[in-house]
Design an enzyme around this catalytic site. Sequence first.
Site, PDB file in Angstrom:
ATOM      1  CB  VAL A  81      20.002  10.958  31.772  1.00  0.00           C
ATOM      2  CG1 VAL A  81      19.742  12.112  30.814  1.00  0.00           C
ATOM      3  CG2 VAL A  81      19.289   9.698  31.299  1.00  0.00           C
ATOM      4  CE  LYS A 135      11.527   7.582  31.071  1.00  0.00           C
ATOM      5  NZ  LYS A 135      12.807   7.294  30.450  1.00  0.00           N
ATOM      6  CB  VAL A 137       9.495  11.441  24.047  1.00  0.00           C
ATOM      7  CG1 VAL A 137       8.882  10.511  22.996  1.00  0.00           C
ATOM      8  CG2 VAL A 137       8.446  11.826  25.082  1.00  0.00           C
ATOM      9  N   GLY A 190      14.808   9.041  23.629  1.00  0.00           N
ATOM     10  CA  GLY A 190      16.249   9.255  23.800  1.00  0.00           C
ATOM     11  C   GLY A 190      16.843  10.332  22.917  1.00  0.00           C
ATOM     12  N   GLY A 240      23.188  -5.840  32.025  1.00  0.00           N
ATOM     13  CA  GLY A 240      23.087  -4.442  32.434  1.00  0.00           C
ATOM     14  C   GLY A 240      22.264  -3.595  31.476  1.00  0.00           C
ATOM     15  CE  LYS A 259      10.361   6.872  27.176  1.00  0.00           C
ATOM     16  NZ  LYS A 259      11.085   5.619  26.876  1.00  0.00           N
TER      17      LYS A 259
END
Lengths: 319, 319
Positions: A14, A101, A128, A130, A183, A201
Amino acid sequence: MNKLNVAILGLGVVGGGTYDILQTNRDLITERTGCEIEVKRIFGRRHREDVPEELFTLNYDDILNDPEIDVVCETLGGIEPSRSFMLEAMKRGKHVVTANKAAVAAGWDELNDQAKANGVRFLYEASVCGGMPVLSAIRGNLSASRFLEVRGIINSTTNYILSKMAREGKSYEEALKDAQAMGTVERDPSSDVSGMDSANKLCILMSLLFGTHIPPEDIPRTGITELTKEDMAEAERNQQVIKLVAHGWLEDGELKCYVRPERIGRDDPLAMANDEKNALIVTSDMSGINMFYGNGAGPLVTGSAVAGDILSIALMGGK
Amino acid sequence: MNKLNVAILGLGVVGGGTYDILQTNRDLITERTGCEIEVKRIFGRRHREDVPEELFTLNYDDILNDPEIDVVCETLGGIEPSRSFMLEAMKRGKHVVTANKAAVAAGWDELNDQAKANGVRFLYEASVCGGMPVLSAIRGNLSASRFLEVRGIINSTTNYILSKMAREGKSYEEALKDAQAMGTVERDPSSDVSGMDSANKLCILMSLLFGTHIPPEDIPRTGITELTKEDMAEAERNQQVIKLVAHGWLEDGELKCYVRPERIGRDDPLAMANDEKNALIVTSDMSGINMFYGNGAGPLVTGSAVAGDILSIALMGGK
């Protein structure tokens, strides 16, 4: 030209996505916000050659003690040291943006209190669903309404596994193994498949929607690990699909909630969410139902929500 | 305790809904914003006994000249005098919130320029997709992404008529008459059925998404008035439904758009929007696809978006 300096904690999936967005869309972002957003430091070990070496540090004090850093963007994951890092940043008057989260759910009260006490912003849209702008809608334009219910598919990993089981007739173990080989699913998927990620979430959603913080470990929860080929086939025979549903609602003034696999009809709006897609329905007294549907995971997808939070700080002039 | 004084122009369907929400959810709104929001004047003739007589005025100067009024909330509809009223309010340093797609689409540049020149906010969430927080998502959390496409069903009246034709096998004229008898459709539905209302909304969406203002009258447009029972039946035979679709997208750097009835497959996410529901898909480089689905019309639904904009001004301390 205003300037906003950001430190990213953890250049993983991220954090790396966030960094890339801020570089790729730099001109667009400057144009939209009237502000130049600069990644000034990165907490972590350097592992990408395209990112300048001098940005990296393994000493968090380098970030805390730098008065030029306006925003700390936490994308380390896990409860500690993330929570402490965020609290420390707030105490130094820095805004905090996070995708984490587990840390937001666990530290809800102290993180919000600390942000308030220091007059800084604490934003966590990416924690929450994406890339879906769910939390900012709840905090923003939907907030003239009294919220009644939230119901959704909010974990991409389990939704991917369940979609594969339904489509290809595989067992849970086979679908999990396939997804790991591709993956799509982490090597240790326990937080996802146990429903804990969804519970984190849901905890955040309910805290915002209903003003009640139910710790994630207190949310009744069933994971997907016990689901069999036969369960999927039976649902199919009944024109249904099995989804991991997170659900919170007010009943006679009491807040009820759970995370569990459910058979839902094909005409249920949530049924459209397959693979890594998420779907969330928010119901309120005035705006009625609002459904959000989109991508629940991925570096750029989740990074876009982190970057969106940073932009909203820039749009308020960094105040 | 902060206070925010609002004047509502026109206590009709949307203005009345906004007024009701601000009364019904008064305590909740004060708690969420830390600000008391008060309707101080209403422009129009009194026609509701539950609204205090002293709020009403037929002289707009009473509102313009009142320095205590912070926000002018325009819900009159139609391009004039709404546009002039909004520009005048901005010149006096008042924030403007509106639900009026025709006036926003027609006056896009001057309204935005005037707001900027006077350092006031100009918000119009209710002008597109009723109670769905579409515009604030585009202006807000999605704004780190470069937008590529928007596609949706954004007019409730035509969607109601088309749903009735599809479900009950009625002709366009029969479905329209039924809907008018039920009060679901206005007596003069020409703006809706000609696609003009959708064109106004698409104009606003594209202005925000792509930074290009295409006047609504320049958007290629076909309405629903020529659709026959046979068209609907043929779509049905092909597992399709006919919807009035608004579509704008970038193709080799060029912005293309139209509003027209289209046959879409039942597995198209937009196909879930029936009756008065709206659905809108926004595609971008980073967050991928985001779909919004919800209620596109109704006094409380649309009023909730107007009230949401007022709250967002309150949340910024009325600044």
